[in-house]
Write an enzyme that holds these catalytic residues in place. Structure first.
Site, PDB file in Angstrom:
ATOM      1  N   SER A 155       0.840  -1.202   0.000  1.00 18.57           N
ATOM      2  CA  SER A 155       0.000   0.000   0.000  1.00 18.57           C
ATOM      3  C   SER A 155       0.883   1.263   0.000  1.00 18.57           C
ATOM      4  O   SER A 155       1.655   1.467  -0.926  1.00 18.57           O
ATOM      5  CB  SER A 155      -0.949  -0.055   1.203  1.00 18.57           C
ATOM      6  OG  SER A 155      -2.039   0.819   1.018  1.00 18.57           O
ATOM      7  N   ASP A 253      -1.934  13.927  13.091  1.00 19.94           N
ATOM      8  CA  ASP A 253      -2.041  15.301  12.590  1.00 19.94           C
ATOM      9  C   ASP A 253      -1.357  15.423  11.227  1.00 19.94           C
ATOM     10  O   ASP A 253      -1.915  16.000  10.287  1.00 19.94           O
ATOM     11  CB  ASP A 253      -1.422  16.288  13.583  1.00 19.94           C
ATOM     12  CG  ASP A 253      -2.237  16.422  14.861  1.00 19.94           C
ATOM     13  OD1 ASP A 253      -3.444  16.079  14.832  1.00 19.94           O
ATOM     14  OD2 ASP A 253      -1.685  16.848  15.879  1.00 19.94           O
ATOM     15  N   HIS A 315      -7.277  -6.319   0.423  1.00 19.29           N
ATOM     16  CA  HIS A 315      -6.155  -5.373   0.442  1.00 19.29           C
ATOM     17  C   HIS A 315      -5.029  -5.847   1.354  1.00 19.29           C
ATOM     18  O   HIS A 315      -3.852  -5.705   1.020  1.00 19.29           O
ATOM     19  CB  HIS A 315      -6.664  -3.995   0.883  1.00 19.29           C
ATOM     20  CG  HIS A 315      -5.608  -2.939   0.870  1.00 19.29           C
ATOM     21  ND1 HIS A 315      -4.874  -2.630  -0.253  1.00 19.29           N
ATOM     22  CD2 HIS A 315      -5.143  -2.108   1.858  1.00 19.29           C
ATOM     23  CE1 HIS A 315      -4.024  -1.654   0.023  1.00 19.29           C
ATOM     24  NE2 HIS A 315      -4.164  -1.331   1.293  1.00 19.29           N
TER      25      HIS A 315
END
Length: 337
Positions: A155, A253, A315
């Site tokens: 990924s 964040d 996946h």
């Protein structure tokens, strides 16, 4: 070597620098922005002679912060043909522990599992792009004295591996890309920002134990993250710090800020050339991350690309079909020698 090349370019011998990718490759040897910036005035004088793609590449480097020292685990074996495994978004090297051990045992090769920046135990940084993470990998290999390695990336890690192979093809002896493509994106990726936002909002009392906290967070995530396996995967990021407070190992964040467009898309227009080394894309047959309609376009960038689809896997193909995955990867690696 670097200084001599700069002197030659600054002296007007610009034929040696047909595109800025040559400079980019030299810059990858420098781990600190300070060293690089000392030469910036000389490099900028070359820009009018270079193409647009090269200038983009230079701008990425001129903004590049200090390369973080990535955390990793090493599974010893034959050092002549090492394997480096890169995890996906919101994962960490521990997700690959059992697979790495099995690969080391089955192939007799040394295997490294590496935490990406803003993941696991690697440093947190405010920026995340695939060119930056590609250079993180190149710098890691330099620190570990690995002239080249087979790089396996899942990924986000697959795109990091592709970036490194395009930037410095000589350090990637073989490329295995797991359930990700340089083109397009699965529709399911659109749910990831919601996962991250929900994780960011969670507040937990410090008197809870880690198992209690994970149970509560699992219940809180259920309305957004329907699959139990995905929730369990996300919960591997939760830990209790020395002060008693609960924290996420992933820098949520930075991931939230950089997700669109730096993580959800792959910047082929900012990366140089082709990777002509042996390349294998392995997709889950139940996943839509590697579309068969993209095979021809992928081979334009990775001319030696071959494609496999693991039946019954989604996946997270290495977790869905661990035995079949290990058998397939071992077979591919044995052909490469």
């Amino acid at each position: 070597m670097f200084g001599m090349n700069v002197m030659a370019w600054n002296g007007g011998d610009l034929e040696k620098l047909e595109t800025f990718e040559h400079l980019a490759l030299e810059c990858s040897k420098y781990e600190c922005e300070t060293k690089f910036m000392k030469m910036q005035g000389i490099f900028k004088s070359c820009i009018p002679h270079l193409n647009c793609k090269s200038i983009i590449c230079f701008r990425n480097f001129s903004r590049c912060p200090e390369v973080p020292i990535l955390s990793f685990e090493k599974y010893p074996g034959n050092t002549s043909s090492p394997i480096v495994i890169l995890h996906g978004l919101l994962g960490n090297r521990n997700n690959w522990k059992s697979t790495a051990k099995a690969l080391a045992q089955k192939t007799s090769r040394t295997v490294y599992t590496v935490d990406a920046r803003n993941h696991g135990e690697s440093p947190h940084t405010p920026t995340m792009t695939y060119p930056l993470m590609g250079h993180d990998l190149i710098a890691f290999m330099k620190r570990e004295a690995l002239p080249s390695a087979c790089v396996i990336g899942h990924s986000m890690g697959g795109r990091t591996a592709m970036a490194a192979a395009l930037i410095a093809p000589e350090v990637v002896s073989e490329l295995l890309v797991l359930d990700i493509s340089p083109f397009g994106v699965s529709e399911t990726i659109s749910t990831l920002p919601r996962f991250v936002e929900m994780m960011r909002r969670i507040q937990l009392p410090s008197e809870l134990s880690l198992p209690q906290a994970r149970k509560i967070v699992d219940e809180m995530l259920q309305p957004v993250v329907l699959e139990l396996g995905v929730r369990q995967f996300l919960l591997t990021n939760l830990y209790k710090a020395d002060g008693g407070e609960f924290k996420w190992r992933a820098n949520l964040d930075a991931i939230s800020l950089c997700f669109n467009p730096h993580i959800c898309t792959f910047p082929l227009d900012e990366l140089p050339g082709l990777y002509e080394g042996p390349t294998t894309f392995i997709g889950g047959a139940l996943s839509d991350y590697i579309k068969r309609s993209d095979h021809r376009a992928i081979k334009q960038v990775f001319p030696r690309a071959e494609f496999h689809y693991l039946q019954g896997a989604g996946h997270w193909l290495h977790a869905d079909k661990p035995k079949e995955f290990l058998s397939l990867v071992s077979s591919i690696l044995s052909k490469a020698g």
